[in-house]
Design a protein around this motif. Sequence first.
Motif, PDB file in Angstrom:
ATOM      1  N   CYS A 194       1.039   5.493  -0.888  1.00 33.21           N
ATOM      2  CA  CYS A 194       0.293   6.728  -1.127  1.00 33.21           C
ATOM      3  C   CYS A 194       1.109   7.611  -2.079  1.00 33.21           C
ATOM      4  O   CYS A 194       2.189   8.086  -1.732  1.00 33.21           O
ATOM      5  CB  CYS A 194       0.053   7.454   0.194  1.00 33.21           C
ATOM      6  N   ARG A 195       0.599   7.820  -3.286  1.00 32.52           N
ATOM      7  CA  ARG A 195       1.286   8.608  -4.308  1.00 32.52           C
ATOM      8  C   ARG A 195       1.162  10.090  -3.968  1.00 32.52           C
ATOM      9  O   ARG A 195       0.065  10.635  -3.922  1.00 32.52           O
ATOM     10  CB  ARG A 195       0.653   8.300  -5.652  1.00 32.52           C
ATOM     11  N   VAL A 196       2.309  10.747  -3.749  1.00 31.92           N
ATOM     12  CA  VAL A 196       2.301  12.148  -3.335  1.00 31.92           C
ATOM     13  C   VAL A 196       2.871  13.064  -4.417  1.00 31.92           C
ATOM     14  O   VAL A 196       2.299  14.108  -4.713  1.00 31.92           O
ATOM     15  CB  VAL A 196       3.090  12.328  -2.016  1.00 31.92           C
ATOM     16  N   ASP A 213       6.402   8.475  -2.924  1.00 33.92           N
ATOM     17  CA  ASP A 213       5.349   8.289  -1.924  1.00 33.92           C
ATOM     18  C   ASP A 213       5.578   9.244  -0.760  1.00 33.92           C
ATOM     19  O   ASP A 213       6.454  10.103  -0.801  1.00 33.92           O
ATOM     20  CB  ASP A 213       5.294   6.835  -1.460  1.00 33.92           C
ATOM     21  N   ALA A 214       4.774   9.101   0.288  1.00 37.35           N
ATOM     22  CA  ALA A 214       4.847  10.006   1.441  1.00 37.35           C
ATOM     23  C   ALA A 214       6.154   9.850   2.214  1.00 37.35           C
ATOM     24  O   ALA A 214       6.595  10.787   2.886  1.00 37.35           O
ATOM     25  CB  ALA A 214       3.660   9.755   2.365  1.00 37.35           C
ATOM     26  N   SER A 224       0.846  -1.180   0.000  1.00 36.16           N
ATOM     27  CA  SER A 224       0.000   0.000   0.000  1.00 36.16           C
ATOM     28  C   SER A 224       0.890   1.241   0.000  1.00 36.16           C
ATOM     29  O   SER A 224       1.645   1.466   0.943  1.00 36.16           O
ATOM     30  CB  SER A 224      -0.904  -0.009   1.227  1.00 36.16           C
TER      31      SER A 224
END
Length: 81
Positions: free
Chosen positions: A11-13, A25-26, A9
């Motif tokens: 999170c694309r930032v 990511d984050a 999992s």
Amino acid sequence: MSKRYIQLSVCRVWDIEGYPNYFFDADGQLYRVTLRGDLKRSPRLVKRYTQGYILKSKFFSLTKLRPLLRRHTPTDRLMDF
């Protein structure tokens, strides 16, 4: 021998302008989306005394990569491959 599946999992930032398959990511890790839809983590490399990443077989230093970063805006459509 049994197969093991790992669900990741992320999170694309940050998106990279001109490279739609690469993103940060984050946590600051660089990922690449393969043609099969898998995520591959790209390591940070050091060439001589310069830190950077390889995008499509071209080395980008952190100072050259920073202006290409754009904040990711989520959409409902799939990525263009």
